[in-house]
Design an enzyme around this catalytic site. Structure first.
Site, PDB file in Angstrom:
ATOM      1  N   LYS A  51      48.755  50.597  45.013  1.00  0.00           N
ATOM      2  CA  LYS A  51      48.432  49.422  45.817  1.00  0.00           C
ATOM      3  C   LYS A  51      46.955  49.497  46.184  1.00  0.00           C
ATOM      4  CE  LYS A  51      47.845  47.976  49.845  1.00  0.00           C
ATOM      5  NZ  LYS A  51      46.841  46.932  49.621  1.00  0.00           N
ATOM      6  N   GLY A 107      48.235  43.520  46.830  1.00  0.00           N
ATOM      7  CA  GLY A 107      48.799  42.700  47.905  1.00  0.00           C
ATOM      8  C   GLY A 107      48.332  43.288  49.223  1.00  0.00           C
ATOM      9  N   GLY A 132      48.437  45.157  52.958  1.00  0.00           N
ATOM     10  CA  GLY A 132      49.006  46.396  53.464  1.00  0.00           C
ATOM     11  C   GLY A 132      50.327  46.187  54.177  1.00  0.00           C
ATOM     12  N   VAL A 184      53.041  44.719  50.706  1.00  0.00           N
ATOM     13  CA  VAL A 184      53.213  45.677  49.601  1.00  0.00           C
ATOM     14  C   VAL A 184      53.090  47.120  50.102  1.00  0.00           C
ATOM     15  CG1 VAL A 184      52.257  46.459  47.404  1.00  0.00           C
ATOM     16  CG2 VAL A 184      52.398  44.015  47.896  1.00  0.00           C
ATOM     17  N   GLY A 185      52.063  47.373  50.914  1.00  0.00           N
ATOM     18  CA  GLY A 185      51.856  48.740  51.426  1.00  0.00           C
ATOM     19  C   GLY A 185      53.052  49.201  52.233  1.00  0.00           C
ATOM     20  N   GLU A 222      43.666  60.607  53.479  1.00  0.00           N
ATOM     21  CA  GLU A 222      42.202  60.775  53.490  1.00  0.00           C
ATOM     22  C   GLU A 222      41.640  59.691  54.392  1.00  0.00           C
ATOM     23  OE1 GLU A 222      40.621  63.163  52.234  1.00  0.00           O
ATOM     24  OE2 GLU A 222      41.967  64.004  50.747  1.00  0.00           O
ATOM     25  N   CYS A 243      33.187  57.237  54.022  1.00  0.00           N
ATOM     26  CA  CYS A 243      33.920  58.094  54.950  1.00  0.00           C
ATOM     27  C   CYS A 243      33.112  59.339  55.295  1.00  0.00           C
ATOM     28  CB  CYS A 243      35.255  58.500  54.333  1.00  0.00           C
ATOM     29  SG  CYS A 243      35.065  59.254  52.707  1.00  0.00           S
ATOM     30  N   GLU A 266      33.932  55.540  64.300  1.00  0.00           N
ATOM     31  CA  GLU A 266      33.391  55.301  62.961  1.00  0.00           C
ATOM     32  C   GLU A 266      32.888  53.862  62.895  1.00  0.00           C
ATOM     33  OE1 GLU A 266      36.194  55.001  59.646  1.00  0.00           O
ATOM     34  OE2 GLU A 266      34.960  56.431  58.565  1.00  0.00           O
TER      35      GLU A 266
END
Ligand code: NAD
Length: 476
Positions: free
Chosen positions: A169, A200, A202, A205-206, A244, A278, A378
């Site tokens: 995904k 798709g 999150g 589909v996620g 991650e 990141c 962040e």
């Protein structure tokens, strides 16, 4: 405007069941660029079913077969490096140097996995036990937009090396890159269902991948907030998870460092991928006794960064990926000002000469305290916080005073000292006196930067489950 209305299930390009649409905006022109028809839960289920039956069919795949698949994937992606980097540049505004590097690493990840697989001991003797490393089954691979192609390829390479099949995904913001990559991967002619790609959202589909009992493991790269939601969801079916996540990485300039060399590298570390990385070194820790010198050098380095058209090879800072991300970065710059940090360069609004596009001004704040939000959260843009420290002890304490632990950078004129300080930093990777790339080394975070590791042997073993056989040679 380009339309993307196909997903990839069981080796075939199909029209998604999902009907929702998303319009992706060109971050340079702010004009609508791509119409994407998004897959939904039903599509995710179809992809999981295809991957499950491929897993059953391919369970006996040999090492040689998997090495051949990886070789073919390497070749098709290597042949398409230019096409892939062009898509990254045009879709999210990744500067040439970042995008070409990501495309190269994407191809290289298949070659690296093949090399690893060639020598990997799937079976070993541990005392009286025979231990076999077995594949987990169907894996769900969820990627972010900021290096979508790179993460699809690196995660898929490890899944295949381990003997798994995959449902991928990708980020919905990377639909165009994904469409091109899918066509490229299809050229490798791998068995149908070995990998399936479903673009798709999150939360559809996620979430289905996280929920579905036939998914054995999730490898996720993205924000810490979503990573936590995935970990919570995965526990119901006890899926293995590799996460991650985000970072707020420190760059420590020790008082004996050659600042003329180190500060430009610190500026590069802070602005990788336009700061949308990141591993960006977004906190610069400077000895108070050399603060003025560091300020002058970092301002000079930031002011020299070319901002603008990501197609220009000289550009270091392209646009932010979306208007939302642009506004988020503006919000943090305003917050820094409100918190009482000193604007050394940059600031609110677009850089001079750029009157449209999601471009932000490379910004350095001085006088930052580590408890300010600009030092803790962040930002994901080219915004650096300079934080002063008194001595080495305080530098280490401030470096580790964060919920994150993905990366760190240490500069010193004394290598033994740099190594000593690096050993005390709570982070998954530390760069000492330079910027490097080592794809065989583990990558991942301490603390809230994640769970598990990717790349190399540590990455491969995240896709394997040890099974101990006792009495293996005991005939009755
Ligand atoms: P994100 O977390 O918003 O999205 C990442 C992926 O997760 C996307 O594909 C998204 O659709 C999906 N997703 C969202 N909600 C979901 C849900 N409920 N269930 C399942 N999947 C869901 O992150 P992003 O904005 O795409 O990427 C930026 C973030 O990624 C930053 O925080 C950055 O630090 C992090 N990142 C980490 C690494 C690393 O290796 N540690 C590398 C790159 C980016």
């Amino acid at each position: 405007m380009q339309t993307i209305d196909r997903i990839y299930i069981n080796g075939v390009f199909v029209t998604p069941h999902g009907k929702d649409e998303l319009t992706l905006i060109d971050p340079v022109t702010e004009a609508p660029a791509t119409r994407v028809v998004l897959a939904d839960e039903v599509d995710a289920q179809a992809a999981i079913a295809a991957a499950s039956s491929a897993y059953r069919a391919l369970q006996g795949s040999t090492r040689a077969q998997r090495m051949d698949w990886l070789q073919r994937l390497h070749e098709v992606v290597a042949d398409a490096e230019d096409e892939l980097s062009t898509q990254m540049i045009e879709e999210y505004g990744g500067p040439v140097r970042t995008s070409t590097g990501t495309a190269k690493r994407a191809a290289a990840s298949f070659a690296a996995a093949r090399t690893l697989l060639a020598d990997y001991a799937f079976e070993r003797q541990i005392a009286s036990a025979r231990v076999r490393m077995e594949p987990l089954g169907v894996v769900g691979l969820i990627t972010p937009w900021n290096a979508n192609i790179g993460f699809i390829c690196s995660k898929l390479s490890m899944a295949i090396a381990a003997g798994s099949t995959a449902v991928i995904k990708p980020s919905e913001l990377s639909a165009r890159q994904t469409a091109v990559l899918t066509r490229v991967l299809h050229r490798a002619g791998l068995p149908p269902g070995l990998f399936n790609i479903v673009t798709g959202r999150g939360d559809t589909v996620g979430a289905e991948i996280v929920r579905h009992p036939d998914i054995a493991k999730i490898s996720f790269t993205g924000s810490t907030a979503v990573g936590k939601a995935i970990a919570r969801g995965a526990v119901d079916t006890m899926k293995r998870v590799t996460l991650e996540l985000g970072g707020k990485s420190p760059t420590i300039l020790l008082d004996d460092a050659d600042f003329a060399k180190a500060v430009p590298l610190a500026a590069m570390a802070a602005t990788i991928n336009s700061g949308q990385a990141c591993l960006a070194g977004s906190r610069l820790l400077v000895p108070r006794a050399r603060l003025e010198e560091a300020h002058a050098l970092i301002v000079r380095a930031f002011d020299a960064l070319q901002v603008g058209d990501p197609r220009d090879p000289a550009t270091v800072i392209g646009p932010m990926v979306t208007r939302t991300q642009y506004e988020r970065v503006q919000g943090y710059i305003q917050r820094g000002i409100d918190e009482g940090a000193r604007l050394l360069t940059g600031g609110l609004g677009r850089p001079q000469g750029l009157d449209h596009g999601y471009f932000v001004r490379p910004t350095v704040f001085g006088g930052v305290h580590n408890d300010m939000r600009i030092a803790r959260e962040e930002i994901f843009g080219p915004v650096l916080s300079v934080i002063a420290y008194e001595d080495e002890e305080e530098a280490v304490r401030l470096a580790n005073d964060t919920i994150y632990g993905l990366h760190a950078y240490v500069f010193s004129g004394d290598l033994a000292r740099a190594n000593r300080v690096a050993a005390r930093i709570l982070a998954g990777r530390v760069f000492i006196n330079g910027l490097y790339d080592e794809p065989a080394a583990p990558f991942g975070g301490f603390k809230q930067s994640g769970l598990g590791r990717e790349f190399g042997i540590f990455g491969l073993e995240q896709y394997l489950e040890p099974k101990a056989l006792l009495g293996y040679e005991h005939a009755l």
